[in-house]
Design an enzyme around this catalytic site. Sequence first.
Site, PDB file in Angstrom:
ATOM      1  N   ARG A 185       0.837  -1.195   0.000  1.00 20.08           N
ATOM      2  CA  ARG A 185       0.000   0.000   0.000  1.00 20.08           C
ATOM      3  C   ARG A 185       0.875   1.250   0.000  1.00 20.08           C
ATOM      4  O   ARG A 185       1.549   1.521   1.001  1.00 20.08           O
ATOM      5  CB  ARG A 185      -0.937  -0.011   1.220  1.00 20.08           C
ATOM      6  CG  ARG A 185      -2.237   0.755   0.967  1.00 20.08           C
ATOM      7  CD  ARG A 185      -3.017   0.949   2.248  1.00 20.08           C
ATOM      8  NE  ARG A 185      -2.330   1.905   3.088  1.00 20.08           N
ATOM      9  CZ  ARG A 185      -2.317   1.874   4.424  1.00 20.08           C
ATOM     10  NH1 ARG A 185      -2.988   0.936   5.076  1.00 20.08           N
ATOM     11  NH2 ARG A 185      -1.667   2.786   5.107  1.00 20.08           N
ATOM     12  N   HIS A 196      -4.419   4.592   3.938  1.00 19.03           N
ATOM     13  CA  HIS A 196      -5.571   3.683   3.892  1.00 19.03           C
ATOM     14  C   HIS A 196      -6.786   4.411   3.317  1.00 19.03           C
ATOM     15  O   HIS A 196      -7.524   3.873   2.501  1.00 19.03           O
ATOM     16  CB  HIS A 196      -5.867   3.199   5.314  1.00 19.03           C
ATOM     17  CG  HIS A 196      -7.185   2.512   5.467  1.00 19.03           C
ATOM     18  ND1 HIS A 196      -7.397   1.231   5.030  1.00 19.03           N
ATOM     19  CD2 HIS A 196      -8.360   2.941   5.981  1.00 19.03           C
ATOM     20  CE1 HIS A 196      -8.659   0.891   5.280  1.00 19.03           C
ATOM     21  NE2 HIS A 196      -9.255   1.909   5.858  1.00 19.03           N
ATOM     22  N   TYR A 203       2.847   5.179  11.415  1.00 16.60           N
ATOM     23  CA  TYR A 203       3.153   3.743  11.575  1.00 16.60           C
ATOM     24  C   TYR A 203       3.926   3.124  10.416  1.00 16.60           C
ATOM     25  O   TYR A 203       4.368   1.983  10.498  1.00 16.60           O
ATOM     26  CB  TYR A 203       1.857   2.948  11.812  1.00 16.60           C
ATOM     27  CG  TYR A 203       0.812   3.065  10.701  1.00 16.60           C
ATOM     28  CD1 TYR A 203       0.886   2.257   9.582  1.00 16.60           C
ATOM     29  CD2 TYR A 203      -0.237   3.992  10.778  1.00 16.60           C
ATOM     30  CE1 TYR A 203      -0.069   2.350   8.569  1.00 16.60           C
ATOM     31  CE2 TYR A 203      -1.190   4.098   9.780  1.00 16.60           C
ATOM     32  CZ  TYR A 203      -1.101   3.271   8.674  1.00 16.60           C
ATOM     33  OH  TYR A 203      -2.033   3.374   7.677  1.00 16.60           O
TER      34      TYR A 203
HETATM   35  C1  LIG Z   1     -16.041  -6.145  10.260  1.00 13.95           C
HETATM   36  C2  LIG Z   1     -15.191  -4.917  10.246  1.00 13.95           C
HETATM   37  N1  LIG Z   1     -14.277  -4.730  11.213  1.00 13.95           N
HETATM   38  C3  LIG Z   1     -13.498  -3.629  11.210  1.00 13.95           C
HETATM   39  C4  LIG Z   1     -13.645  -2.685  10.230  1.00 13.95           C
HETATM   40  C5  LIG Z   1     -12.766  -1.429  10.225  1.00 13.95           C
HETATM   41  N2  LIG Z   1     -11.820  -1.502   9.108  1.00 13.95           N
HETATM   42  C6  LIG Z   1     -12.022  -0.792   7.986  1.00 13.95           C
HETATM   43  S1  LIG Z   1     -10.835  -1.069   6.847  1.00 13.95           S
HETATM   44  C7  LIG Z   1     -10.015  -2.157   7.852  1.00 13.95           C
HETATM   45  C8  LIG Z   1      -8.753  -2.822   7.397  1.00 13.95           C
HETATM   46  C9  LIG Z   1      -8.961  -3.870   6.368  1.00 13.95           C
HETATM   47  O1  LIG Z   1      -7.724  -4.256   5.827  1.00 13.95           O
HETATM   48  P1  LIG Z   1      -7.614  -5.211   4.586  1.00 13.95           P
HETATM   49  O2  LIG Z   1      -8.599  -6.315   4.698  1.00 13.95           O
HETATM   50  O3  LIG Z   1      -6.190  -5.581   4.448  1.00 13.95           O
HETATM   51  O4  LIG Z   1      -8.090  -4.312   3.346  1.00 13.95           O
HETATM   52  P2  LIG Z   1      -7.411  -2.991   2.745  1.00 13.95           P
HETATM   53  O5  LIG Z   1      -8.058  -1.838   3.456  1.00 13.95           O
HETATM   54  O6  LIG Z   1      -5.956  -3.050   3.002  1.00 13.95           O
HETATM   55  O7  LIG Z   1      -7.752  -3.026   1.297  1.00 13.95           O
HETATM   56  C10 LIG Z   1     -10.676  -2.270   9.073  1.00 13.95           C
HETATM   57  C11 LIG Z   1     -10.222  -3.111  10.174  1.00 13.95           C
HETATM   58  C12 LIG Z   1     -14.629  -2.905   9.239  1.00 13.95           C
HETATM   59  N3  LIG Z   1     -14.827  -2.053   8.241  1.00 13.95           N
HETATM   60  N4  LIG Z   1     -15.375  -4.037   9.265  1.00 13.95           N
END
Ligand SMILES: Cc1ncc(C[n+]2csc(CCOP(=O)(O)OP(=O)(O)O)c2C)c(N)n1
Length: 355
Positions: A255, A259, A268
Site C-alpha cells: 500500500r 488507507h 506507523y
Molecule cells: C467487520 C469490520 N471490522 C473492522 C472494520 C474497520 N476496518 C475498515 S478497513 C479495515 C482494514 C482492512 O484491511 P484489509 O482487509 O487488508 O483491506 P485494505 O483496506 O488493506 O484493502 C478495518 C479493520 C470494518 N470495516 N469491518
Amino acid sequence: MAQVLPAERDLRRIIGDGEGLRDGEVEGLTDHDLIELYRSLVLLRTYDERSVVYHSQGRIGTYAIFWGHEAMQAGSVYALAREDWIFPSYRESAIGLLRGMPVSTVLSWWRGHPAGWWNPLEHNVASICVPIATHVPHAAGLAWGKRLRGEPACAIAYFGDGATSEGSFHEGANFAAVMRAPLVLFCNNNQWAISTPLSAQTRAETLADKAVGYGMPGVRVDGGDILAVYEATRDAVARARAGEGPTFIEAVTYRAAPHATADDPSAYIDLARVEEERQRECLGRYEGYLRRAGLLTDEMAASVRAEATQRMREGIAAAEAEPAADVALLFEHAFVDPPASFAADLAELRRILAQ
Ligand SMILES: Cc1ncc(C[n+]2csc(CCOP(=O)(O)OP(=O)(O)O)c2C)c(N)n1
Ligand SMILES: [Mg+2]
C-alpha cells in the site's frame, strides 16, 4: 487435493523491468486487448487521483484511496465475461466504471447521496462492501446459485489481506469449496490493514497457503503486473466455468498511499519503503511494457488520460447537480408497517431543518 506447490509461492509475472528482466506475453491477448487494458488502468488511476482532490475540496466525503491497486482491478475484470458478478469492497469502489457504470454514480456514493445506490442487476456489480469480508459468503452464495441453475456465470469477490482473518472469509471460502461454487476469491494483499501489518495478521507463510485448508488452488501473483493478474484470473475463471470450483488468488502489492483520506500513515509506516513502492507503481510499469512493444506513444498516452479526466469532470458536475435527498428517506424501507411514531418524528425533523 489442492496444494500450494513451492513453485507457486513465487509471484507470477509477465512485465519485465526494461533491463535484465525480460517482458513476457499472455497467449490470446491481441494489441487491441492490451490497449483496452491500458484504458481501464488509466480510467481507474484518474478516478482515484481526482477523488483525492475532490475530497480535499470538500466535494466528496472520506475516501478509500486505491492508488497502486488499479492493475489488480483492471486486470482481473478484463478476464471476466459480462454476465459474471463482481463483489467489491470499499477498495474497489470504482470497479463498476469498468462495466459502464457512470462516474457520477460512484462519486455520489462517496458523497453519501442516494444517487450512489445502484441496482446490482444493472451491471452485475454488487453493492460496495464496507464491513470487512462480509460479502464473501454473498459471493459464494450467488456463485452456487449460478451452478444450481446451470448458468455459466461465475462470481469474483475482492477483499484485503486483513479480511483473511475474518470469520466471514472462512465461511465463504469453505462453503464455496464444498459446493464447488464458481467463485474467484481475489485477495489484494497490500500488506496493511489500516495500521496492522501483515506480520501481525497471520503466521501463515503466504496467504495463498490458506487455500490448501479449503481444498482449493492458491495462486500468487505480482499485483502490480496487470498482465499477470489478468492471466491468473482467466485461469481461475476457466476452472470455475469447468465446474472445478473456487480459486484463491493472492495478488501481492504494497500500500503506497494512506488507507483512506482520514488516515495518517506516517504514524506507523516506513515512508522510505512507501517511496520505493511508488517508483514501481503499476501504471508506469505497464506503460513501459507497451512502449517497449511499440504500442504506446506520448500522444496516445496523453489522449487516453485527457479522455478519462474529462469523464471525471462531467461525473463530478453531474453528482453535484443532484438535488439534495428528501429526509423522509431516513424512515423509508426500514419497516413494512412503519411504527406510528415515524410520522411525528419526520414532521419534527422537517420542522428543525426548516429553522
Ligand atoms: C467487520 C469490520 N471490522 C473492522 C472494520 C474497520 N476496518 C475498515 S478497513 C479495515 C482494514 C482492512 O484491511 P484489509 O482487509 O487488508 O483491506 P485494505 O483496506 O488493506 O484493502 C478495518 C479493520 C470494518 N470495516 N469491518
Ligand atoms: Mg490490506
